[in-house]
Design a protein around this motif. Sequence first.
Motif, short mmCIF file in Angstrom:
data_model
loop_
_atom_site.label_atom_id
_atom_site.label_comp_id
_atom_site.label_asym_id
_atom_site.label_seq_id
_atom_site.Cartn_x
_atom_site.Cartn_y
_atom_site.Cartn_z
N ASP A 44 65.18 79.84 112.43
CA ASP A 44 65.50 79.37 111.08
C ASP A 44 66.61 78.32 111.18
O ASP A 44 67.78 78.65 111.46
CB ASP A 44 65.94 80.55 110.21
CG ASP A 44 66.17 80.16 108.76
OD1 ASP A 44 65.95 78.96 108.42
OD2 ASP A 44 66.56 81.05 107.96
N ALA A 55 69.65 78.76 108.72
CA ALA A 55 70.48 79.97 108.77
C ALA A 55 71.88 79.64 109.26
O ALA A 55 72.10 78.67 110.02
CB ALA A 55 69.83 81.01 109.67
N ASP A 82 68.71 78.23 116.31
CA ASP A 82 67.90 77.00 116.46
C ASP A 82 68.77 75.88 117.04
O ASP A 82 69.76 75.46 116.41
CB ASP A 82 67.36 76.58 115.09
CG ASP A 82 66.49 75.33 115.18
OD1 ASP A 82 65.97 75.04 116.28
OD2 ASP A 82 66.35 74.65 114.15
#
Length: 256
Positions: free
Chosen positions: A133, A136, A194
């Motif tokens: 994500d 996030a 990520d």
Amino acid sequence: MLRPVRADRRTTSPRSTAPLGRRLPLVAAAVVAAGLTAACGPSSEPAGSAAAATAGQSAQALSGAQSATPTAETSPTASASPSASVSAPASASASPTASRAPSGSASSGGGSAKPARTSAAPAPAKVPGPGYDSSADAQKQIDAALRAAKSDGRMVLLDFGANWCGNCKAADKVFAQSQTAGILGASYHLVKVDIGGNSSANSALLRKYSPSGGTYTMPVLVVVSPSGTVRTDTHVTGNPSLTADGINAFLRKWAS
């Protein structure tokens, strides 16, 4: 000088209904009068008949007194006292039964004591789904995982990767398998970060937990202890085989 007492002037008085205490002096006076009459000489009637009459009156008076005496001795109070003395032991005999009742209830209460409760095993940690994500807050997620690790003693597994990375997708497929997911849930708090986008914050996190630098081969798996200490970094040691056997062996090795 005493004058003789005429027998015809004496009359028999009806029996007095006065109490016994008042009649006893009259009886004694009659006896004395009879003795005096016998000692004072002749009268118009023979002395023997006068004495007999007087003695008869004395006997009647005494018999009346004797018949009245049992009535006076028998009283309701005396007849009631035995029943009172019986009722007292009866009430006393009932009290031990009442005193024994609490002991019985105490013993039954002791028999129903509950066993000591044992602490239940902690629930498995949540395992994130596949992918990363990019929106996030990775730092916030890592902080939460470290707090949970301090509470339950699990390790924190940081997975640095990208959604376009083939090796990362292969690792995700293994993470989704039941056996691997069971190991992760029992021993780790997994955080996926990520690093395939333009997030400078996430790149800074990678350099913080894998500070050796250089070219990183994704995914980069870093195991962190509940205190925040890095235990192993695959950027340094190299990735395990991205199969169930390789990843499971890696997870078991660093779980404790």
